[in-house]
Design an enzyme around this catalytic site. Sequence first.
Site, short mmCIF file in Angstrom:
data_model
loop_
_atom_site.label_atom_id
_atom_site.label_comp_id
_atom_site.label_asym_id
_atom_site.label_seq_id
_atom_site.Cartn_x
_atom_site.Cartn_y
_atom_site.Cartn_z
N GLU A 129 -5.94 2.12 -0.27
CA GLU A 129 -4.66 2.25 -0.95
C GLU A 129 -3.91 0.93 -0.96
OE1 GLU A 129 -3.86 3.33 3.37
OE2 GLU A 129 -5.49 3.39 1.92
N ASP A 157 0.85 -1.19 0.00
CA ASP A 157 0.00 0.00 0.00
C ASP A 157 0.89 1.24 0.00
OD1 ASP A 157 0.90 0.40 2.57
OD2 ASP A 157 -1.04 0.10 3.51
N ASP A 207 -6.49 9.87 -5.75
CA ASP A 207 -6.96 8.89 -6.74
C ASP A 207 -5.94 8.73 -7.86
OD1 ASP A 207 -9.23 8.56 -5.26
OD2 ASP A 207 -10.50 9.84 -6.54
N ASN A 212 -3.75 12.52 1.06
CA ASN A 212 -5.09 13.01 0.73
C ASN A 212 -5.38 14.32 1.45
OD1 ASN A 212 -5.90 11.09 -1.11
ND2 ASN A 212 -6.76 9.71 0.44
#
Length: 507
Positions: free
Chosen positions: A417, A373, A390, A381
């Site tokens: 993620e 991840d 994204d 974010n």
Amino acid sequence: MQPGSRRRPSAASRTLAGAIVAATLVIGGASGLTVMQMRRSAWEQVGRVSQNLLESVEHMVDRNIELYDLSLQGVVDGLHDPEIDGIAPALRQAVLFDRSATAKGLGAILALDAQGQAFADSTAIVPRRLRFPDADFFRTHKEREDVGLYIGKPLRMTPGGRWVIPLSRRLAYADGAFAGVVVGTIDIGYFNALFSRLSLGDRTRIAFFRESGELLVRSPMMEEAIGKDLTAAPHFRRFFEHRAGRFVATGYTEAVEGLFSYSRIGTHPLVATVVVPTQAIADLWWPRALVIAVLVSFLCAGMIGLTLVLQRELERRTRAEERALAANRDLARLAQTDGLTGLTNRRHFDETFARMHEDSARTGGRLSLVLLDADRFKRYNDTYGHLAGDEVLRAVARVLQRQVRAPAETACRIGGEEFAVLLPGSSGPAAVARAERIRRAVARLQIPHVGNEGGFVTVSLGVAEVGGGETGGQVFSAADAALYEAKRQGRDRVVLRPGREAGARVA
């Protein structure tokens, strides 16, 4: 299907088309055989009737010649009898010429001397002043002794100019020297009248001719053809291949193709023939054949038309089924695809991992699981926004798509993620090496991340190789523990499951 590409016919459509084509061929073949049988029957029927007619003609001509020849022989015998010379002229004529010589169609009988002058006449006590020194029958008897009954070339008799056929016999002295000829005639019109009652129809031709080629009688009458030399006809020699026979040729007096049936007449040098135009034979079978052909064509056209309609319906249904199947495949793909990254989703991962784990347990093959991840993704974010986040996930997905060798290997987004990679056939160390390449590929993207160590987006990876007797859940937990160990060790690194060899951090 790509736009403009041609759709291949479905199996059902091809089967239907093949069945209809086969049925059409069978019907057409059967109809063709029927038509051919009709044609053959018409020719055989005309051939039989022509043969029967020809036999009647042969018998009729032979009988008349034989009867008339008896009268000629009677005259010859009478002229050789010395007692007849001394009787009265009227009685002498009655003795020489019997009544058969005066039957219908039979002309007068004449006795000619050695110069061709008539000296006895069946029609008058005092002979008519008739001379035939140049006639072919007179010259033939004068030159030859062995002729017997001679059927000469047709003549025109006066008055009236009637066509007649001369029949003659030789007169000879006791020492065999030529003494003259006894000749009688048969009216050609007599034979025409007889033949007209035997004809198969207006287009049928009946004739007989001498072997030397001169036409004697033709019915219906064609005066300009009487006496015509037939030897120039291409088919003339075929009349002499057998005593009787049949062939197809184009007529000489009339340029019409016909079926010629022929036969010799008794022992005489004559050939009789019956000619039926091939068009007349065709008229017997062709109209019915045409009706059959029209009906069969209509039937076949209807079958073909129905086939086309059914084919269109089958193809329409096939296209509908294909669209439905495609839609189902799309739904199935969408159900197993992550909408953001384009990788397969958790559902697909679970199904594929279960299948690969089962295969590994059954075959003893190797299988490794890699979990990874993005490091400090929540902070990314918060700093750059979810749209940027994204885009980071899509970038990681593109790296996995390049690094993972489909179709045996599988890369999935299993949530947030977090991603997973299944590597069948790979041992733990080999899987670590593959994971290291993935880590480096992400690092080379150099996506800015001020909240992460090093200032760029990185990923941490945990690797677990399937061990003997382990369940899929145990392997996943081991890979997840290795991932968290990589996080604990400082992120941006690969870690093999605890108790196994660990990967080194690459700065």
